[in-house]
Scaffold this motif. Structure first.
Motif, PDB file in Angstrom:
ATOM      1  N   ARG A 100      -0.280  -5.734   2.975  1.00  0.00           N
ATOM      2  CA  ARG A 100      -1.185  -6.744   3.511  1.00  0.00           C
ATOM      3  C   ARG A 100      -1.060  -8.010   2.674  1.00  0.00           C
ATOM      4  O   ARG A 100      -0.789  -7.954   1.469  1.00  0.00           O
ATOM      5  CB  ARG A 100      -2.615  -6.244   3.571  1.00  0.00           C
ATOM      6  CG  ARG A 100      -3.202  -5.803   2.305  1.00  0.00           C
ATOM      7  CD  ARG A 100      -4.446  -4.911   2.545  1.00  0.00           C
ATOM      8  NE  ARG A 100      -4.450  -3.870   1.565  1.00  0.00           N
ATOM      9  CZ  ARG A 100      -4.862  -4.041   0.314  1.00  0.00           C
ATOM     10  NH1 ARG A 100      -5.309  -5.198  -0.080  1.00  0.00           N
ATOM     11  NH2 ARG A 100      -4.816  -3.052  -0.538  1.00  0.00           N
ATOM     12  N   THR A 101      -1.208  -9.099   3.370  1.00  0.00           N
ATOM     13  CA  THR A 101      -1.246 -10.386   2.698  1.00  0.00           C
ATOM     14  C   THR A 101      -2.624 -10.990   2.924  1.00  0.00           C
ATOM     15  O   THR A 101      -3.330 -10.623   3.865  1.00  0.00           O
ATOM     16  CB  THR A 101      -0.178 -11.359   3.244  1.00  0.00           C
ATOM     17  OG1 THR A 101      -0.415 -11.581   4.633  1.00  0.00           O
ATOM     18  CG2 THR A 101       1.215 -10.832   3.024  1.00  0.00           C
ATOM     19  N   ARG A 102      -2.963 -11.910   2.074  1.00  0.00           N
ATOM     20  CA  ARG A 102      -4.182 -12.674   2.294  1.00  0.00           C
ATOM     21  C   ARG A 102      -3.997 -14.037   1.652  1.00  0.00           C
ATOM     22  O   ARG A 102      -3.194 -14.207   0.737  1.00  0.00           O
ATOM     23  CB  ARG A 102      -5.413 -11.947   1.759  1.00  0.00           C
ATOM     24  CG  ARG A 102      -5.451 -11.742   0.296  1.00  0.00           C
ATOM     25  CD  ARG A 102      -6.665 -10.875  -0.103  1.00  0.00           C
ATOM     26  NE  ARG A 102      -6.526 -10.453  -1.472  1.00  0.00           N
ATOM     27  CZ  ARG A 102      -5.716  -9.493  -1.895  1.00  0.00           C
ATOM     28  NH1 ARG A 102      -4.971  -8.834  -1.054  1.00  0.00           N
ATOM     29  NH2 ARG A 102      -5.636  -9.188  -3.180  1.00  0.00           N
ATOM     30  N   ASN A 142       8.906  -7.307  11.192  1.00  0.00           N
ATOM     31  CA  ASN A 142       7.522  -7.378  10.735  1.00  0.00           C
ATOM     32  C   ASN A 142       6.594  -7.167  11.920  1.00  0.00           C
ATOM     33  O   ASN A 142       6.719  -7.855  12.939  1.00  0.00           O
ATOM     34  CB  ASN A 142       7.216  -8.744  10.118  1.00  0.00           C
ATOM     35  CG  ASN A 142       7.849  -8.900   8.766  1.00  0.00           C
ATOM     36  OD1 ASN A 142       7.765  -8.024   7.928  1.00  0.00           O
ATOM     37  ND2 ASN A 142       8.498 -10.029   8.543  1.00  0.00           N
ATOM     38  N   TYR A 150       2.629  -7.210  12.739  1.00  0.00           N
ATOM     39  CA  TYR A 150       1.325  -7.617  12.228  1.00  0.00           C
ATOM     40  C   TYR A 150       0.203  -6.922  12.985  1.00  0.00           C
ATOM     41  O   TYR A 150       0.254  -6.800  14.210  1.00  0.00           O
ATOM     42  CB  TYR A 150       1.174  -9.130  12.323  1.00  0.00           C
ATOM     43  CG  TYR A 150       2.275  -9.861  11.601  1.00  0.00           C
ATOM     44  CD1 TYR A 150       2.411  -9.735  10.228  1.00  0.00           C
ATOM     45  CD2 TYR A 150       3.200 -10.629  12.290  1.00  0.00           C
ATOM     46  CE1 TYR A 150       3.444 -10.385   9.551  1.00  0.00           C
ATOM     47  CE2 TYR A 150       4.230 -11.269  11.627  1.00  0.00           C
ATOM     48  CZ  TYR A 150       4.345 -11.147  10.261  1.00  0.00           C
ATOM     49  OH  TYR A 150       5.362 -11.778   9.604  1.00  0.00           O
ATOM     50  N   TRP A 151      -0.828  -6.498  12.268  1.00  0.00           N
ATOM     51  CA  TRP A 151      -1.928  -5.751  12.857  1.00  0.00           C
ATOM     52  C   TRP A 151      -2.706  -6.601  13.859  1.00  0.00           C
ATOM     53  O   TRP A 151      -2.918  -6.202  14.986  1.00  0.00           O
ATOM     54  CB  TRP A 151      -2.859  -5.234  11.764  1.00  0.00           C
ATOM     55  CG  TRP A 151      -4.061  -4.557  12.327  1.00  0.00           C
ATOM     56  CD1 TRP A 151      -5.331  -5.030  12.340  1.00  0.00           C
ATOM     57  CD2 TRP A 151      -4.096  -3.304  12.997  1.00  0.00           C
ATOM     58  NE1 TRP A 151      -6.160  -4.147  12.971  1.00  0.00           N
ATOM     59  CE2 TRP A 151      -5.409  -3.067  13.392  1.00  0.00           C
ATOM     60  CE3 TRP A 151      -3.126  -2.339  13.309  1.00  0.00           C
ATOM     61  CZ2 TRP A 151      -5.813  -1.923  14.069  1.00  0.00           C
ATOM     62  CZ3 TRP A 151      -3.523  -1.205  13.990  1.00  0.00           C
ATOM     63  CH2 TRP A 151      -4.845  -1.016  14.358  1.00  0.00           C
ATOM     64  N   ASP A 195       0.811  -1.214   0.000  1.00  0.00           N
ATOM     65  CA  ASP A 195       0.000   0.000   0.000  1.00  0.00           C
ATOM     66  C   ASP A 195       0.845   1.265   0.000  1.00  0.00           C
ATOM     67  O   ASP A 195       0.448   2.281  -0.567  1.00  0.00           O
ATOM     68  CB  ASP A 195      -0.935   0.013   1.211  1.00  0.00           C
ATOM     69  CG  ASP A 195      -1.932  -1.132   1.166  1.00  0.00           C
ATOM     70  OD1 ASP A 195      -2.436  -1.440   0.068  1.00  0.00           O
ATOM     71  OD2 ASP A 195      -2.195  -1.741   2.222  1.00  0.00           O
ATOM     72  N   GLU A 235      -6.862 -12.102   6.114  1.00  0.00           N
ATOM     73  CA  GLU A 235      -6.190 -10.931   5.552  1.00  0.00           C
ATOM     74  C   GLU A 235      -5.341 -10.372   6.675  1.00  0.00           C
ATOM     75  O   GLU A 235      -5.817 -10.218   7.803  1.00  0.00           O
ATOM     76  CB  GLU A 235      -7.174  -9.876   5.057  1.00  0.00           C
ATOM     77  CG  GLU A 235      -6.430  -8.717   4.415  1.00  0.00           C
ATOM     78  CD  GLU A 235      -7.305  -7.815   3.575  1.00  0.00           C
ATOM     79  OE1 GLU A 235      -7.054  -6.604   3.599  1.00  0.00           O
ATOM     80  OE2 GLU A 235      -8.212  -8.322   2.894  1.00  0.00           O
ATOM     81  N   ASN A 236      -4.079 -10.095   6.379  1.00  0.00           N
ATOM     82  CA  ASN A 236      -3.110  -9.759   7.407  1.00  0.00           C
ATOM     83  C   ASN A 236      -2.388  -8.454   7.071  1.00  0.00           C
ATOM     84  O   ASN A 236      -1.343  -8.481   6.436  1.00  0.00           O
ATOM     85  CB  ASN A 236      -2.111 -10.920   7.533  1.00  0.00           C
ATOM     86  CG  ASN A 236      -1.038 -10.658   8.543  1.00  0.00           C
ATOM     87  OD1 ASN A 236      -1.283 -10.038   9.565  1.00  0.00           O
ATOM     88  ND2 ASN A 236       0.165 -11.127   8.260  1.00  0.00           N
ATOM     89  N   PRO A 237      -2.922  -7.307   7.510  1.00  0.00           N
ATOM     90  CA  PRO A 237      -2.200  -6.054   7.313  1.00  0.00           C
ATOM     91  C   PRO A 237      -0.943  -6.023   8.189  1.00  0.00           C
ATOM     92  O   PRO A 237      -0.958  -6.543   9.313  1.00  0.00           O
ATOM     93  CB  PRO A 237      -3.182  -4.973   7.757  1.00  0.00           C
ATOM     94  CG  PRO A 237      -4.510  -5.641   7.860  1.00  0.00           C
ATOM     95  CD  PRO A 237      -4.235  -7.083   8.119  1.00  0.00           C
ATOM     96  N   PHE A 238       0.122  -5.429   7.679  1.00  0.00           N
ATOM     97  CA  PHE A 238       1.348  -5.355   8.465  1.00  0.00           C
ATOM     98  C   PHE A 238       2.195  -4.165   8.035  1.00  0.00           C
ATOM     99  O   PHE A 238       1.991  -3.581   6.970  1.00  0.00           O
ATOM    100  CB  PHE A 238       2.158  -6.652   8.363  1.00  0.00           C
ATOM    101  CG  PHE A 238       2.741  -6.923   6.997  1.00  0.00           C
ATOM    102  CD1 PHE A 238       4.043  -6.540   6.697  1.00  0.00           C
ATOM    103  CD2 PHE A 238       2.004  -7.562   6.022  1.00  0.00           C
ATOM    104  CE1 PHE A 238       4.588  -6.788   5.444  1.00  0.00           C
ATOM    105  CE2 PHE A 238       2.540  -7.821   4.770  1.00  0.00           C
ATOM    106  CZ  PHE A 238       3.834  -7.433   4.483  1.00  0.00           C
TER     107      PHE A 238
END
Length: 128
Positions: free
Chosen positions: A84-86, A114, A116-117, A70, A95-98
């Motif tokens: 973010r990964t998903r 890293n 992670y949210w 992003d 879904e993993n925003p980081f």
């Protein structure tokens, strides 16, 4: 140096996405340290190129994996990536925003953190 560091990190993301293992390996300092926040099986510190590559390309990752960057921010020797990964494991999706903080030294990645949210959701997903 900021532009070169951004180019280095975004180049790693592109190489990773295309499966270019050699390009990713070349971008890491031999003594690279990779830190993952949280309390899941991937949390902790990983040291050395081989161990980091095993982590990044390991068997314990997701199916239907996607990675979206992003934003990228930089200072003299650090690059921050908002992404973010998903993906899924079986029928479970996440879904993993980081935020990833990358320390660049001598034109190579020396250390990565890293953050992670939703660490709890990630831990539950990785343990399932």
């Amino acid at each position: 140096m900021t532009t070169a560091n951004v180019d280095l990190v975004t180049g790693i993301y592109a190489a990773y996405a295309s499966g270019d293992r050699e390009a990713v390996e070349r971008a890491f300092a031999p003594d690279v340290r990779w830190h993952n926040s949280g309390d899941d099986p991937t949390a902790g510190t990983i040291e050395g190129v081989a161990a980091v590559m095993d982590h990044l390309l390991g068997e314990n990752h997701m199916e239907d994996y996607a990675l979206d960057v992003d934003d990228v921010l930089a200072s003299a020797d650090r690059v921050a990536v908002v992404a973010r990964t998903r993906g899924r494991r079986g029928d479970r999706w996440i879904e993993n925003p980081f935020v990833q903080l990358v320390l660049v030294r001598d034109g190579r990645v020396a250390e990565v953190w890293n953050y992670y949210w939703d660490q709890r959701a990630l831990a539950e997903f990785m343990r399932a």
